[in-house]
Design a protein around this motif. Sequence first.
Motif, PDB file in Angstrom:
ATOM      1  N   GLY A  24       0.812  -1.209   0.000  1.00  0.00           N
ATOM      2  CA  GLY A  24       0.000   0.000   0.000  1.00  0.00           C
ATOM      3  C   GLY A  24       0.843   1.254   0.000  1.00  0.00           C
ATOM      4  O   GLY A  24       0.361   2.327  -0.362  1.00  0.00           O
ATOM      5  N   VAL A  25       2.108   1.131   0.409  1.00  0.00           N
ATOM      6  CA  VAL A  25       3.023   2.277   0.404  1.00  0.00           C
ATOM      7  C   VAL A  25       4.141   2.062  -0.614  1.00  0.00           C
ATOM      8  O   VAL A  25       4.417   2.938  -1.440  1.00  0.00           O
ATOM      9  N   LEU A  26       4.776   0.894  -0.571  1.00  0.00           N
ATOM     10  CA  LEU A  26       5.864   0.605  -1.513  1.00  0.00           C
ATOM     11  C   LEU A  26       5.391  -0.156  -2.741  1.00  0.00           C
ATOM     12  O   LEU A  26       6.037  -0.108  -3.791  1.00  0.00           O
ATOM     13  N   HIS A  27       4.295  -0.890  -2.617  1.00  0.00           N
ATOM     14  CA  HIS A  27       3.748  -1.607  -3.774  1.00  0.00           C
ATOM     15  C   HIS A  27       2.278  -1.892  -3.539  1.00  0.00           C
ATOM     16  O   HIS A  27       1.755  -1.721  -2.429  1.00  0.00           O
ATOM     17  N   ASN A  28       1.601  -2.333  -4.599  1.00  0.00           N
ATOM     18  CA  ASN A  28       0.177  -2.664  -4.496  1.00  0.00           C
ATOM     19  C   ASN A  28      -0.092  -4.143  -4.722  1.00  0.00           C
ATOM     20  O   ASN A  28      -1.216  -4.536  -5.050  1.00  0.00           O
ATOM     21  N   GLY A  29       0.950  -4.960  -4.555  1.00  0.00           N
ATOM     22  CA  GLY A  29       0.796  -6.388  -4.751  1.00  0.00           C
ATOM     23  C   GLY A  29       1.022  -6.835  -6.171  1.00  0.00           C
ATOM     24  O   GLY A  29       1.162  -8.033  -6.430  1.00  0.00           O
ATOM     25  N   VAL A  30       1.089  -5.878  -7.095  1.00  0.00           N
ATOM     26  CA  VAL A  30       1.304  -6.173  -8.504  1.00  0.00           C
ATOM     27  C   VAL A  30       2.578  -5.510  -9.010  1.00  0.00           C
ATOM     28  O   VAL A  30       3.369  -6.093  -9.741  1.00  0.00           O
ATOM     29  N   GLU A  31       2.784  -4.253  -8.582  1.00  0.00           N
ATOM     30  CA  GLU A  31       3.957  -3.506  -9.010  1.00  0.00           C
ATOM     31  C   GLU A  31       4.399  -2.564  -7.901  1.00  0.00           C
ATOM     32  O   GLU A  31       3.604  -2.158  -7.050  1.00  0.00           O
ATOM     33  N   ALA A  32       5.682  -2.228  -7.912  1.00  0.00           N
ATOM     34  CA  ALA A  32       6.219  -1.291  -6.933  1.00  0.00           C
ATOM     35  C   ALA A  32       5.920   0.147  -7.348  1.00  0.00           C
ATOM     36  O   ALA A  32       5.774   0.451  -8.531  1.00  0.00           O
ATOM     37  N   PHE A  33       5.810   1.031  -6.345  1.00  0.00           N
ATOM     38  CA  PHE A  33       5.707   2.461  -6.592  1.00  0.00           C
ATOM     39  C   PHE A  33       7.136   3.015  -6.557  1.00  0.00           C
ATOM     40  O   PHE A  33       7.713   3.196  -5.474  1.00  0.00           O
ATOM     41  N   ALA A  34       7.708   3.264  -7.710  1.00  0.00           N
ATOM     42  CA  ALA A  34       9.127   3.623  -7.796  1.00  0.00           C
ATOM     43  C   ALA A  34       9.455   4.863  -6.975  1.00  0.00           C
ATOM     44  O   ALA A  34      10.497   4.924  -6.313  1.00  0.00           O
ATOM     45  N   ALA A  35       8.571   5.852  -6.989  1.00  0.00           N
ATOM     46  CA  ALA A  35       8.854   7.094  -6.273  1.00  0.00           C
ATOM     47  C   ALA A  35       8.973   6.870  -4.770  1.00  0.00           C
ATOM     48  O   ALA A  35       9.746   7.548  -4.086  1.00  0.00           O
ATOM     49  N   ALA A  36       8.224   5.895  -4.240  1.00  0.00           N
ATOM     50  CA  ALA A  36       8.287   5.603  -2.801  1.00  0.00           C
ATOM     51  C   ALA A  36       9.645   5.013  -2.442  1.00  0.00           C
ATOM     52  O   ALA A  36      10.268   5.408  -1.448  1.00  0.00           O
ATOM     53  N   SER A  37      10.115   4.052  -3.237  1.00  0.00           N
ATOM     54  CA  SER A  37      11.439   3.481  -2.990  1.00  0.00           C
ATOM     55  C   SER A  37      12.528   4.538  -3.110  1.00  0.00           C
ATOM     56  O   SER A  37      13.476   4.562  -2.322  1.00  0.00           O
ATOM     57  N   GLU A  38      12.379   5.403  -4.090  1.00  0.00           N
ATOM     58  CA  GLU A  38      13.366   6.474  -4.270  1.00  0.00           C
ATOM     59  C   GLU A  38      13.393   7.403  -3.066  1.00  0.00           C
ATOM     60  O   GLU A  38      14.462   7.857  -2.639  1.00  0.00           O
ATOM     61  N   ALA A  39      12.231   7.689  -2.501  1.00  0.00           N
ATOM     62  CA  ALA A  39      12.164   8.559  -1.325  1.00  0.00           C
ATOM     63  C   ALA A  39      12.881   7.936  -0.131  1.00  0.00           C
ATOM     64  O   ALA A  39      13.616   8.611   0.601  1.00  0.00           O
ATOM     65  N   LEU A  40      12.687   6.621   0.068  1.00  0.00           N
ATOM     66  CA  LEU A  40      13.350   5.949   1.183  1.00  0.00           C
ATOM     67  C   LEU A  40      14.853   5.832   0.945  1.00  0.00           C
ATOM     68  O   LEU A  40      15.649   6.000   1.881  1.00  0.00           O
ATOM     69  N   ALA A  41      15.252   5.548  -0.289  1.00  0.00           N
ATOM     70  CA  ALA A  41      16.680   5.475  -0.595  1.00  0.00           C
ATOM     71  C   ALA A  41      17.346   6.818  -0.364  1.00  0.00           C
ATOM     72  O   ALA A  41      18.469   6.889   0.172  1.00  0.00           O
ATOM     73  N   ALA A  42      16.675   7.891  -0.717  1.00  0.00           N
ATOM     74  CA  ALA A  42      17.214   9.231  -0.490  1.00  0.00           C
ATOM     75  C   ALA A  42      17.303   9.529   1.002  1.00  0.00           C
ATOM     76  O   ALA A  42      18.275  10.151   1.472  1.00  0.00           O
ATOM     77  N   ALA A  43      16.302   9.080   1.773  1.00  0.00           N
ATOM     78  CA  ALA A  43      16.342   9.281   3.226  1.00  0.00           C
ATOM     79  C   ALA A  43      17.533   8.542   3.836  1.00  0.00           C
ATOM     80  O   ALA A  43      18.233   9.076   4.698  1.00  0.00           O
ATOM     81  N   ARG A  44      17.781   7.319   3.385  1.00  0.00           N
ATOM     82  CA  ARG A  44      18.938   6.564   3.885  1.00  0.00           C
ATOM     83  C   ARG A  44      20.238   7.262   3.513  1.00  0.00           C
ATOM     84  O   ARG A  44      21.167   7.339   4.323  1.00  0.00           O
ATOM     85  N   ALA A  45      20.305   7.789   2.307  1.00  0.00           N
ATOM     86  CA  ALA A  45      21.510   8.502   1.877  1.00  0.00           C
ATOM     87  C   ALA A  45      21.745   9.746   2.728  1.00  0.00           C
ATOM     88  O   ALA A  45      22.899  10.172   2.916  1.00  0.00           O
ATOM     89  N   ALA A  46      20.654  10.306   3.276  1.00  0.00           N
ATOM     90  CA  ALA A  46      20.759  11.483   4.137  1.00  0.00           C
ATOM     91  C   ALA A  46      21.019  11.114   5.594  1.00  0.00           C
ATOM     92  O   ALA A  46      21.093  11.996   6.454  1.00  0.00           O
ATOM     93  N   GLY A  47      21.139   9.807   5.889  1.00  0.00           N
ATOM     94  CA  GLY A  47      21.507   9.372   7.233  1.00  0.00           C
ATOM     95  C   GLY A  47      20.403   8.750   8.051  1.00  0.00           C
ATOM     96  O   GLY A  47      20.637   8.350   9.196  1.00  0.00           O
ATOM     97  N   LEU A  48      19.193   8.618   7.510  1.00  0.00           N
ATOM     98  CA  LEU A  48      18.112   7.985   8.258  1.00  0.00           C
ATOM     99  C   LEU A  48      18.200   6.467   8.145  1.00  0.00           C
ATOM    100  O   LEU A  48      18.723   5.931   7.177  1.00  0.00           O
ATOM    101  N   THR A  49      17.678   5.791   9.164  1.00  0.00           N
ATOM    102  CA  THR A  49      17.557   4.334   9.152  1.00  0.00           C
ATOM    103  C   THR A  49      16.131   3.973   8.798  1.00  0.00           C
ATOM    104  O   THR A  49      15.185   4.522   9.373  1.00  0.00           O
ATOM    105  N   VAL A  50      15.968   3.071   7.841  1.00  0.00           N
ATOM    106  CA  VAL A  50      14.635   2.693   7.368  1.00  0.00           C
ATOM    107  C   VAL A  50      14.377   1.227   7.709  1.00  0.00           C
ATOM    108  O   VAL A  50      15.111   0.336   7.269  1.00  0.00           O
TER     109      VAL A  50
END
Length: 282
Positions: A24-50
Amino acid sequence: MAERIRSFAEIAGRYDVVLCDVWGVLHNGVEAFAAASEALAAARAAGLTVVLITNSPRPYPGVKVQIRGLGVPDEAYDRIVTSGDVTRALIAEGPRKIRFIGADRDYPLLDGLDVTPVDMEAAEAVVCAGLRDDEAETAEDYRTELAALAARGLPFVCANPDLVVERGHRLIPCAGAIAALYEELGGRTAIAGKPHRPIYEKSIAEAREVRGDFDLARVIAVGDGMPTDVRGAEALGLDVLYISGGIHAREYVEAGRTDEARLDAFLSREGAHPKWWMPRLQ
């Protein structure tokens, strides 16, 4: 009133840890929401733990394989904690002979546990990971079976507290709907996944393994499920980013546009107080 944000980057600097829902946030059971993964990857690059925190009944290795296959990259998160992970302890504490309710893909939940699936008459407990055929069945299809089990007073362990999830553009029933019916029939249930505390305690512990100690005031939970993601996080006192385009979108979205007055009314009816909201994580 929740504040609308356009990008997770607007608020990422306020936090050290993200507890992010998956389905429901990262995927809908059929396909991933690319922008959501990109947001989390960017947060990790900025020092957050996911830490991904999901009500999937599968132990985390299976979820890792599943979401990778849908297109969620490993770079989007540090750890995964599933309802299956924390439910295994409940199963291990119970009787050995169980009535298992779920699809064939759900049996890894039992791997390595000293339990044996048996027929209804021999069962001493029930373990439910989901519907046997969630494409064709609803919880009501289990009423007769559940009534017989509840009448015998068998404890019922629910490995996925979600009532429904999105699969593509449809809502599919989950084990939580069967658990709710079991309670309605007078049965008693045991649940460790969201919104219950064990899955959050495990997720916080996993985050501390990654980055050391941190203040819970610097943790944000991201999710789309009101009875699970939002209520569970708020019960722990965490800030919440509500993803409004998920399973509740029909309450306030019309012709692809969010009616903010209807959204506010929905949150008020639910007694929910997310700090932020956005249609999809990006």
